[in-house]
Design a protein around this motif. Structure first.
Motif, PDB file in Angstrom:
ATOM      1  N   THR A   1       0.905  -1.369  -0.014  1.00  0.00           N
ATOM      2  CA  THR A   1      -0.167   0.128  -0.071  1.00  0.00           C
ATOM      3  C   THR A   1       0.765   1.272   0.020  1.00  0.00           C
ATOM      4  N   PHE A   2       1.774   1.273   0.790  1.00  0.00           N
ATOM      5  CA  PHE A   2       2.835   2.391   0.899  1.00  0.00           C
ATOM      6  C   PHE A   2       3.560   2.585  -0.360  1.00  0.00           C
ATOM      7  N   MET A   3       3.940   1.651  -1.061  1.00  0.00           N
ATOM      8  CA  MET A   3       4.581   1.682  -2.451  1.00  0.00           C
ATOM      9  C   MET A   3       3.507   2.230  -3.459  1.00  0.00           C
ATOM     10  N   VAL A   4       2.438   1.989  -3.369  1.00  0.00           N
ATOM     11  CA  VAL A   4       1.234   2.492  -4.254  1.00  0.00           C
ATOM     12  C   VAL A   4       0.895   4.258  -3.638  1.00  0.00           C
ATOM     13  N   LEU A   5       1.164   4.518  -2.592  1.00  0.00           N
ATOM     14  CA  LEU A   5       1.042   5.771  -2.241  1.00  0.00           C
ATOM     15  C   LEU A   5       2.387   6.649  -2.631  1.00  0.00           C
ATOM     16  N   ASN A   6       3.300   5.922  -2.386  1.00  0.00           N
ATOM     17  CA  ASN A   6       4.483   6.649  -3.007  1.00  0.00           C
ATOM     18  C   ASN A   6       4.423   6.712  -4.310  1.00  0.00           C
ATOM     19  N   ARG A   7       4.086   5.901  -5.261  1.00  0.00           N
ATOM     20  CA  ARG A   7       4.152   6.107  -6.630  1.00  0.00           C
ATOM     21  C   ARG A   7       3.044   7.238  -6.941  1.00  0.00           C
ATOM     22  N   THR A   8       1.939   7.496  -6.256  1.00  0.00           N
ATOM     23  CA  THR A   8       1.040   8.234  -6.520  1.00  0.00           C
ATOM     24  C   THR A   8       1.652   9.828  -6.292  1.00  0.00           C
ATOM     25  N   GLY A   9       2.619  10.110  -5.676  1.00  0.00           N
ATOM     26  CA  GLY A   9       3.279  11.314  -4.920  1.00  0.00           C
ATOM     27  C   GLY A   9       2.751  11.746  -3.736  1.00  0.00           C
ATOM     28  N   ILE A  10       1.542  11.076  -3.137  1.00  0.00           N
ATOM     29  CA  ILE A  10       1.071  11.543  -1.949  1.00  0.00           C
ATOM     30  C   ILE A  10       1.981  11.913  -0.898  1.00  0.00           C
ATOM     31  N   ILE A  11       3.111  10.635  -0.648  1.00  0.00           N
ATOM     32  CA  ILE A  11       3.838  10.693   0.308  1.00  0.00           C
ATOM     33  C   ILE A  11       4.898  11.882   0.210  1.00  0.00           C
ATOM     34  N   ALA A  12       5.612  11.929  -1.026  1.00  0.00           N
ATOM     35  CA  ALA A  12       6.492  13.111  -1.377  1.00  0.00           C
ATOM     36  C   ALA A  12       5.724  14.370  -0.966  1.00  0.00           C
ATOM     37  N   TYR A  13       4.544  14.530  -1.438  1.00  0.00           N
ATOM     38  CA  TYR A  13       4.016  15.803  -1.184  1.00  0.00           C
ATOM     39  C   TYR A  13       3.690  16.266   0.317  1.00  0.00           C
TER      40      TYR A  13
ATOM     41  N   GLY B   1      -4.921   4.433  -5.449  1.00  0.00           N
ATOM     42  CA  GLY B   1      -4.357   4.126  -6.669  1.00  0.00           C
ATOM     43  C   GLY B   1      -5.177   4.747  -7.799  1.00  0.00           C
ATOM     44  N   LEU B   2      -6.401   4.022  -7.711  1.00  0.00           N
ATOM     45  CA  LEU B   2      -7.197   4.257  -8.852  1.00  0.00           C
ATOM     46  C   LEU B   2      -7.580   5.817  -8.900  1.00  0.00           C
ATOM     47  N   VAL B   3      -8.153   6.199  -7.746  1.00  0.00           N
ATOM     48  CA  VAL B   3      -8.161   7.568  -7.706  1.00  0.00           C
ATOM     49  C   VAL B   3      -7.223   8.713  -8.190  1.00  0.00           C
ATOM     50  N   ALA B   4      -6.143   8.267  -7.794  1.00  0.00           N
ATOM     51  CA  ALA B   4      -5.032   9.147  -8.246  1.00  0.00           C
ATOM     52  C   ALA B   4      -4.548   9.127  -9.587  1.00  0.00           C
ATOM     53  N   GLY B   5      -5.213   8.191 -10.456  1.00  0.00           N
ATOM     54  CA  GLY B   5      -4.932   8.061 -11.800  1.00  0.00           C
ATOM     55  C   GLY B   5      -3.928   6.840 -12.002  1.00  0.00           C
ATOM     56  N   LEU B   6      -3.717   5.792 -11.191  1.00  0.00           N
ATOM     57  CA  LEU B   6      -2.694   4.834 -11.571  1.00  0.00           C
ATOM     58  C   LEU B   6      -3.514   3.609 -12.226  1.00  0.00           C
ATOM     59  N   SER B   7      -2.761   3.134 -13.236  1.00  0.00           N
ATOM     60  CA  SER B   7      -3.612   1.958 -13.962  1.00  0.00           C
ATOM     61  C   SER B   7      -3.623   0.716 -13.076  1.00  0.00           C
ATOM     62  N   GLY B   8      -4.252  -0.402 -13.555  1.00  0.00           N
ATOM     63  CA  GLY B   8      -4.293  -1.421 -12.685  1.00  0.00           C
ATOM     64  C   GLY B   8      -2.759  -2.161 -12.936  1.00  0.00           C
ATOM     65  N   ASN B   9      -2.027  -1.915 -13.935  1.00  0.00           N
ATOM     66  CA  ASN B   9      -0.775  -2.491 -13.784  1.00  0.00           C
ATOM     67  C   ASN B   9       0.063  -1.883 -13.028  1.00  0.00           C
ATOM     68  N   GLU B  10       0.204  -0.591 -12.996  1.00  0.00           N
ATOM     69  CA  GLU B  10       0.786   0.349 -12.204  1.00  0.00           C
ATOM     70  C   GLU B  10       0.682  -0.048 -10.735  1.00  0.00           C
ATOM     71  N   ILE B  11      -0.382  -0.253 -10.261  1.00  0.00           N
ATOM     72  CA  ILE B  11      -0.731  -0.783  -8.869  1.00  0.00           C
ATOM     73  C   ILE B  11      -0.300  -2.143  -8.579  1.00  0.00           C
ATOM     74  N   SER B  12      -0.404  -2.748  -9.417  1.00  0.00           N
ATOM     75  CA  SER B  12       0.043  -4.171  -9.270  1.00  0.00           C
ATOM     76  C   SER B  12       1.656  -4.271  -8.883  1.00  0.00           C
ATOM     77  N   GLU B  13       2.456  -3.468  -9.923  1.00  0.00           N
ATOM     78  CA  GLU B  13       3.839  -3.299 -10.066  1.00  0.00           C
ATOM     79  C   GLU B  13       4.255  -2.723  -8.534  1.00  0.00           C
ATOM     80  N   ALA B  14       3.384  -1.802  -8.248  1.00  0.00           N
ATOM     81  CA  ALA B  14       3.804  -0.886  -6.981  1.00  0.00           C
ATOM     82  C   ALA B  14       3.605  -1.896  -5.713  1.00  0.00           C
ATOM     83  N   PHE B  15       2.463  -2.688  -5.833  1.00  0.00           N
ATOM     84  CA  PHE B  15       2.345  -3.783  -4.591  1.00  0.00           C
ATOM     85  C   PHE B  15       3.613  -4.764  -4.826  1.00  0.00           C
ATOM     86  N   ASN B  16       4.076  -5.133  -5.789  1.00  0.00           N
ATOM     87  CA  ASN B  16       5.110  -6.093  -5.753  1.00  0.00           C
ATOM     88  C   ASN B  16       6.416  -5.238  -5.403  1.00  0.00           C
TER      89      ASN B  16
END
Length: 470
Positions: free
Chosen positions: A100-112, A299-314
């Motif tokens: 979950t936190f890797m997804v949040l990191n990819r959305t830019g929420i954590i950096a912001y 992840g979906l609300v922030a605009g990530l695709s299903g593949n991007e969310i899956s890779e972030a979880f990995n």
């Protein structure tokens, strides 16, 4: 000539720097020691009866030595795999947090969020410590989940580095705040609530006295961490992990409208998690599912695709893999004890040792005993079901109150959570933060002494005033 050479070689060997063993080595050594101890500690068994919420607890009046099961070679070899199975809820909770936190990191929420906090506290950066410690301590004091340190560390490390500190301070904030809140919990269902049900006291009674304990513990934590932060400011040459210091302190982070909505959802879902733990007693499986949902929704609300969310979880799973493994390996110690039925024998011996103490210091003996027993049973609720049925009648016998006995359990259990390697979430947090166990022990030991002294002080007062239900 040959003599001089040999002396030189001996000198080099003597001056070789000691390297603290890997946490896997330490935990495997404890599993081995438990297996050896099972050859000498007789098996014993208390009668089990149904306790609060249908959970089984011991009957302190019926204990007997029994013919124990020998651990055997295969039992020893399978202790760690069985530990993985037994600790599966916490292991999967750890994986879901990482994902979950890797997804949040990819959305830019954590950096912001880190950037905003950095700019807020840059002029008085040390003041971020009391704000964070008080907030995290209060959350844990109410819901009783010190495992949230795993949630906080991925946010705190970049924050502390941007402020000019290091990951040791970030780890200290995460662990001292959650452990301190757990140690002096106000309404923790798994320790305070369960223990008071066993003791037949009003649920969450005595909150006023525990609030004083909590305030003192939190204050000591804040002062300790602020002193360390000031030391880093005044002596930056002593700062460890220098390679992590960012050269982009002036860079600003912005997110779009979808990112801001996603960030708002994160806050709402975090509040929802607290509500769920308090009102529905969510366990680790429930929390793991909740964090999975958080990662997908945000992840979906922030605009990530299903593949991007899956890779972030990995990527998140890979990041916390070592921490998850540590939790399972640590559980292997308990597996050995359960298979050889040593646990009841140990608590039987400890209870007899306490009962032989003078009544005026029995409550301090309870604190030490609970702390030691936490090495074998690091679960707060599990320890309550095993020890409280013995400690409550013992408190009646020696003339201290049941409320005081419960406080001794809280403090002893909480203190050892932050130092014993068998406490899975604690060493998992160290692994996630990439802080070695040896350096952590050296760092936190002075605060542990302070906490122990504070605990003894309040227990002596509680015994002196005959602290009752309210």
């Amino acid at each position: 000539m040959s003599i001089n050479v040999s002396i030189g070689k001996a000198s080099k060997r003597q001056t070789k720097k000691f390297t603290f063993p890997h946490i896997y080595v330490i935990l495997f050594a404890f599993v081995t020691m438990m297996a050896i101890a099972s050859l000498f500690v007789p098996a014993g068994e208390y009668e089990r009866v149904e306790g609060p919420m249908g959970r089984m607890m011991i009957n302190p009046e019926v204990f007997s030595f029994i013919e124990g099961e020998q651990i055997g070679i295969m039992g020893f070899l399978t202790a760690i795999p069985n530990g993985m199975v037994g600790a599966a809820p916490v292991v999967f909770f750890t994986f879901m947090i990482g994902g979950t936190f890797m997804v949040l990191n990819r959305t830019g929420i954590i950096a912001y969020g880190v950037d905003r906090l950095t700019r807020t506290f840059m002029k008085q950066k040390v003041m971020v410590i009391p704000v964070l410690v008080v907030t995290f301590s209060m959350i844990t004091a109410f819901i009783g989940t010190p495992e949230l340190s795993l949630v906080y560390v991925p946010i705190l490390i970049p924050l502390m580095i941007k402020l000019g500190y290091n990951r040791m301070l970030a780890t200290g904030v995460a662990l001292t705040s959650t452990t301190g809140g757990f140690l002096a919990a106000l309404t923790n269902p798994g320790t305070v609530g369960l223990s008071q049900q066993i003791a037949e006291l009003p649920i969450y009674s005595g909150v006023g006295f525990r609030l004083m304990v909590l305030a003192t513990i939190v204050l000591s934590s804040v002062l300790f961490l602020m002193f360390y932060a000031k030391k880093l400011e005044n002596h930056p040459e002593q700062m460890e992990y220098k390679e992590l210091v960012s050269d982009e302190k002036e860079k600003t982070y912005e997110i779009g409208s979808r990112g801001k909505v996603a960030g708002f959802i994160v806050i709402l879902m975090f509040i929802g998690m607290i509500y769920g733990v308090l009102n529905f007693q969510w366990d680790f499986i429930g929390l793991a599912g909740y964090f999975l949902a958080m990662g997908i929704i945000v992840g979906l609300v922030a605009g990530l695709s299903g593949n991007e969310i899956s890779e972030a979880f990995n990527q998140g799973f890979q990041h916390v893999l070592m921490g998850a493994m540590i939790i399972g390996i640590a559980r292997g110690v308990s597996i050995i004890m359960e298979q050889t039925q040593m646990i009841d024998t140990i608590i039987y011996g400890l209870s007899h040792a306490i009962s032989s103490l003078p009544s005026s210091i029995t409550v301090l003996g309870m604190l030490v005993t609970q702390g030691l027993f936490n090495f074998f049973v690091p679960s707060g609720s599990g320890q309550a079901l095993i020890t409280m049925p013995i400690m409550i009648p013992l408190a009646d016998l020696v003339g201290t109150t049941r409320q005081t006995a419960i406080l001794a359990f809280q403090i002893g259990d909480g203190l050892s959570n932050i130092i014993f390697p068998t406490s899975g979430y604690f060493v998992a947090t160290l692994a996630a933060a990439k802080v070695s166990y040896g350096k952590w022990v050296k760092f936190i030991f002075p605060l542990l002494i302070a906490w122990f002294t504070i605990g003894c002080f309040y227990l002596v007062i509680a015994h002196a005033i005959n602290w009752g239900p309210f």
